[in-house]
Design a protein around this motif. Structure first.
Motif, PDB file in Angstrom:
ATOM      1  N   GLU A 115      19.060  -4.680  44.601  1.00  0.00           N
ATOM      2  CA  GLU A 115      18.044  -4.510  43.936  1.00  0.00           C
ATOM      3  C   GLU A 115      16.976  -5.413  43.640  1.00  0.00           C
ATOM      4  O   GLU A 115      16.233  -5.361  42.987  1.00  0.00           O
ATOM      5  CB  GLU A 115      18.320  -3.853  42.458  1.00  0.00           C
ATOM      6  CG  GLU A 115      19.303  -2.305  42.877  1.00  0.00           C
ATOM      7  CD  GLU A 115      20.679  -2.785  42.884  1.00  0.00           C
ATOM      8  OE1 GLU A 115      21.303  -2.103  43.693  1.00  0.00           O
ATOM      9  OE2 GLU A 115      21.172  -3.728  42.566  1.00  0.00           O
ATOM     10  N   PHE A 116      17.294  -6.870  44.170  1.00  0.00           N
ATOM     11  CA  PHE A 116      16.500  -7.928  44.010  1.00  0.00           C
ATOM     12  C   PHE A 116      16.422  -8.563  42.917  1.00  0.00           C
ATOM     13  O   PHE A 116      15.552  -9.034  42.107  1.00  0.00           O
ATOM     14  CB  PHE A 116      14.955  -7.771  44.513  1.00  0.00           C
ATOM     15  CG  PHE A 116      15.102  -7.220  45.927  1.00  0.00           C
ATOM     16  CD1 PHE A 116      15.547  -7.816  46.935  1.00  0.00           C
ATOM     17  CD2 PHE A 116      14.103  -6.157  46.254  1.00  0.00           C
ATOM     18  CE1 PHE A 116      15.594  -7.163  48.506  1.00  0.00           C
ATOM     19  CE2 PHE A 116      14.236  -5.475  47.718  1.00  0.00           C
ATOM     20  CZ  PHE A 116      15.051  -6.191  48.563  1.00  0.00           C
ATOM     21  N   ARG A 117      17.530  -8.463  42.037  1.00  0.00           N
ATOM     22  CA  ARG A 117      17.981  -9.040  40.527  1.00  0.00           C
ATOM     23  C   ARG A 117      18.535 -10.386  40.861  1.00  0.00           C
ATOM     24  O   ARG A 117      19.174 -10.494  41.762  1.00  0.00           O
ATOM     25  CB  ARG A 117      18.747  -8.237  39.871  1.00  0.00           C
ATOM     26  CG  ARG A 117      17.988  -6.651  39.613  1.00  0.00           C
ATOM     27  CD  ARG A 117      18.840  -6.070  38.194  1.00  0.00           C
ATOM     28  NE  ARG A 117      18.172  -4.666  37.993  1.00  0.00           N
ATOM     29  CZ  ARG A 117      18.627  -3.515  38.200  1.00  0.00           C
ATOM     30  NH1 ARG A 117      19.699  -3.632  39.337  1.00  0.00           N
ATOM     31  NH2 ARG A 117      17.953  -2.586  38.148  1.00  0.00           N
ATOM     32  N   PHE A 118      18.082 -11.412  39.856  1.00  0.00           N
ATOM     33  CA  PHE A 118      18.743 -12.596  39.873  1.00  0.00           C
ATOM     34  C   PHE A 118      19.918 -12.401  39.230  1.00  0.00           C
ATOM     35  O   PHE A 118      19.969 -12.540  37.969  1.00  0.00           O
ATOM     36  CB  PHE A 118      17.578 -13.573  39.197  1.00  0.00           C
ATOM     37  CG  PHE A 118      16.412 -13.785  40.145  1.00  0.00           C
ATOM     38  CD1 PHE A 118      16.046 -14.983  40.826  1.00  0.00           C
ATOM     39  CD2 PHE A 118      15.350 -12.767  40.375  1.00  0.00           C
ATOM     40  CE1 PHE A 118      14.823 -15.216  41.750  1.00  0.00           C
ATOM     41  CE2 PHE A 118      14.456 -13.147  41.112  1.00  0.00           C
ATOM     42  CZ  PHE A 118      14.132 -14.191  41.824  1.00  0.00           C
ATOM     43  N   PRO A 119      20.728 -13.288  39.980  1.00  0.00           N
ATOM     44  CA  PRO A 119      22.031 -13.449  39.356  1.00  0.00           C
ATOM     45  C   PRO A 119      21.991 -14.756  38.571  1.00  0.00           C
ATOM     46  O   PRO A 119      21.243 -15.294  38.691  1.00  0.00           O
ATOM     47  CB  PRO A 119      23.065 -13.800  40.534  1.00  0.00           C
ATOM     48  CG  PRO A 119      22.228 -14.335  41.590  1.00  0.00           C
ATOM     49  CD  PRO A 119      20.818 -13.646  41.413  1.00  0.00           C
ATOM     50  N   GLU A 120      23.100 -15.034  37.708  1.00  0.00           N
ATOM     51  CA  GLU A 120      23.243 -16.294  36.881  1.00  0.00           C
ATOM     52  C   GLU A 120      23.079 -17.417  37.882  1.00  0.00           C
ATOM     53  O   GLU A 120      23.605 -17.283  39.023  1.00  0.00           O
ATOM     54  CB  GLU A 120      24.397 -16.276  36.012  1.00  0.00           C
ATOM     55  CG  GLU A 120      24.829 -15.332  34.934  1.00  0.00           C
ATOM     56  CD  GLU A 120      23.555 -15.568  33.912  1.00  0.00           C
ATOM     57  OE1 GLU A 120      23.411 -16.994  33.727  1.00  0.00           O
ATOM     58  OE2 GLU A 120      22.917 -14.597  33.623  1.00  0.00           O
ATOM     59  N   GLY A 140       8.750  -9.881  44.749  1.00  0.00           N
ATOM     60  CA  GLY A 140       7.699  -9.228  43.939  1.00  0.00           C
ATOM     61  C   GLY A 140       8.513  -9.286  42.530  1.00  0.00           C
ATOM     62  O   GLY A 140       8.083  -9.010  41.358  1.00  0.00           O
ATOM     63  N   THR A 141       9.974  -9.412  42.527  1.00  0.00           N
ATOM     64  CA  THR A 141      10.612  -9.314  41.573  1.00  0.00           C
ATOM     65  C   THR A 141      10.763 -10.715  40.631  1.00  0.00           C
ATOM     66  O   THR A 141      10.530 -11.754  41.136  1.00  0.00           O
ATOM     67  CB  THR A 141      12.159  -8.642  41.846  1.00  0.00           C
ATOM     68  OG1 THR A 141      12.669  -9.788  42.593  1.00  0.00           O
ATOM     69  CG2 THR A 141      11.938  -7.597  42.160  1.00  0.00           C
ATOM     70  N   GLU A 142      11.264 -10.649  39.425  1.00  0.00           N
ATOM     71  CA  GLU A 142      11.237 -12.169  38.506  1.00  0.00           C
ATOM     72  C   GLU A 142      12.531 -12.178  37.976  1.00  0.00           C
ATOM     73  O   GLU A 142      13.270 -11.366  37.347  1.00  0.00           O
ATOM     74  CB  GLU A 142      10.194 -11.685  37.739  1.00  0.00           C
ATOM     75  CG  GLU A 142       9.679 -12.821  36.787  1.00  0.00           C
ATOM     76  CD  GLU A 142       8.539 -12.597  36.106  1.00  0.00           C
ATOM     77  OE1 GLU A 142       8.198 -13.119  34.868  1.00  0.00           O
ATOM     78  OE2 GLU A 142       7.594 -11.895  36.354  1.00  0.00           O
ATOM     79  N   ALA A 143      12.930 -13.462  37.932  1.00  0.00           N
ATOM     80  CA  ALA A 143      13.964 -14.046  37.169  1.00  0.00           C
ATOM     81  C   ALA A 143      13.935 -14.076  35.961  1.00  0.00           C
ATOM     82  O   ALA A 143      12.522 -14.265  35.383  1.00  0.00           O
ATOM     83  CB  ALA A 143      14.427 -15.497  37.637  1.00  0.00           C
ATOM     84  N   GLU A 144      14.712 -13.383  34.998  1.00  0.00           N
ATOM     85  CA  GLU A 144      14.663 -13.423  33.380  1.00  0.00           C
ATOM     86  C   GLU A 144      14.568 -14.843  33.115  1.00  0.00           C
ATOM     87  O   GLU A 144      15.277 -15.932  33.556  1.00  0.00           O
ATOM     88  CB  GLU A 144      15.821 -12.599  32.975  1.00  0.00           C
ATOM     89  CG  GLU A 144      15.895 -11.272  33.394  1.00  0.00           C
ATOM     90  CD  GLU A 144      14.892 -10.486  32.615  1.00  0.00           C
ATOM     91  OE1 GLU A 144      14.147 -10.865  31.360  1.00  0.00           O
ATOM     92  OE2 GLU A 144      14.437  -9.420  32.999  1.00  0.00           O
ATOM     93  N   GLU A 145      13.729 -15.129  31.910  1.00  0.00           N
ATOM     94  CA  GLU A 145      13.594 -16.388  31.487  1.00  0.00           C
ATOM     95  C   GLU A 145      15.024 -17.053  30.842  1.00  0.00           C
ATOM     96  O   GLU A 145      15.238 -18.311  31.045  1.00  0.00           O
ATOM     97  CB  GLU A 145      12.692 -16.647  30.367  1.00  0.00           C
ATOM     98  CG  GLU A 145      12.354 -17.921  29.662  1.00  0.00           C
ATOM     99  CD  GLU A 145      11.295 -18.097  28.530  1.00  0.00           C
ATOM    100  OE1 GLU A 145      11.416 -18.451  27.529  1.00  0.00           O
ATOM    101  OE2 GLU A 145       9.932 -17.206  29.127  1.00  0.00           O
TER     102      GLU A 145
END
Length: 330
Positions: A115-120, A140-145
């Motif tokens: 889903e193009f989410r950023f892992p740890e 176009g997705t974004e890593a959580e701060e």
């Protein structure tokens, strides 16, 4: 004062540039400043003290925190070659791999979820660098701060590429004062409508910025580029209007497309299907063909409304008529 629109083929949906040219009045302002300079003299060896100071002032930092270059790509090899290995969230901007392989730096991909989410972030050593494109190109997705902060807290060297931050409104540039292991890369090519002028900059601690400066050849930015960048910094209201237009158009297009697209925080988004050839044949509409894990998707840059409408009409017709072929993606 209005941005300039010029008739052209529907090519604006393939590159991630702004859809509008810089207004003539701002160009004239930049040219007047350039005419006041002596062209027989070299520009400032470090890229223009005035430009560096203007950028620093806009960020509430010192000039010693800023390194400028001939586009942000110009700064990438200087940063990457400071390390023996780089970890990079993939799929992403291909120039990170290009410069690493060109200069013999080990490249380690860290794959996003389906889903193009950023892992740890991965465990790294002192000679390693973690590269985070935020927001990410081309997903176009974004890593959580919190993910970036967790890497910084454990001492990981982080290069945060904020080429598209204007469209998301999310930045961590202020964190360079708290984390000497953080570098932030930015460009004037996107929201500032300056892709043809080539100016980018790096923001870091004074010690890190000094190290990067020491590795660079002199005269990285010519007089014209410096004058245009300084003029655009004086007209941030125009940049805001461009960003607002693009974000509104992107949201409108995403609403029409629904589950056929991946929601984005940039000036582009992904759609399902390898549509490059069929859209080009359908009406000269050019979108970015992707490869690897994204080979069954296409990247669409937000353009002028007429371009966007032409894309929506053609793409939705192809999909509904079965001409779009196999649609894949998350």
């Amino acid at each position: 004062m209005r941005y300039q629109n010029r008739p052209s083929a529907l090519s604006g949906l393939i590159g991630t540039r702004a859809p509008f040219d810089i207004p003539a009045e701002v160009k004239e302002e930049a040219v007047r400043a350039m005419l006041e300079r002596e062209w027989n003299r070299y520009p400032d060896a470090e890229g223009g003290e005035g430009l560096r100071q203007d950028i620093a002032d806009s960020l509430g930092l010192g000039m010693g925190n800023v390194v400028v270059g001939n586009g942000s790509d110009d700064l990438l090899p200087e940063v990457i070659t400071m390390f023996r290995r780089i970890y990079v969230y993939e799929p992403t901007f291909e120039m990170y791999r290009f410069f690493a392989e060109k200069h013999g730096v080990q490249y380690v991909p860290v794959w996003l979820s389906p889903e193009f989410r950023f892992p740890e972030p991965p465990e790294t050593g002192s000679g390693d660098l973690l590269v985070v494109c935020r927001p990410n190109n081309p997903t176009g997705t974004e890593a959580e701060e919190d993910i970036v902060l967790s890497a910084l807290e454990r001492g990981t060297n982080v290069l945060l590429d904020e080429a598209y931050w204007d469209f998301s409104g999310h930045t961590m540039v202020e964190k360079v004062s708290d984390y000497p292991n953080l570098m932030v890369l930015r460009t004037f090519s996107k929201a500032f409508s300056m892709a043809g002028v080539r100016v980018g900059y790096l923001v870091a601690s004074e010690e890190t910025a000094s190290r990067v400066l020491g590795r660079r050849a002199p005269f990285p930015v010519n007089v014209l580029s410096e004058c245009v960048a300084r003029a655009m910094l004086r007209h941030r209201d125009l940049v805001r209007k461009t960003v607002d237009y693009i974000v509104a158009e992107r949201e409108r297009m995403e609403q029409r497309l629904g589950e056929l697209c991946v929601r984005s925080t940039t000036n582009f988004f992904l759609v399902k299907g390898d549509m490059r050839e069929r859209l080009a044949e359908r009406g000269g509409i050019l979108v970015r063909k992707l490869s690897g894990r994204l080979s069954e998707m296409s990247r669409v840059t937000v353009g002028e409304r007429r371009e966007n409408d032409a894309f929506l009409e053609a793409y939705l017709e192809l999909v509904s008529g079965g001409a779009g072929g196999r649609l894949a993606g998350p």
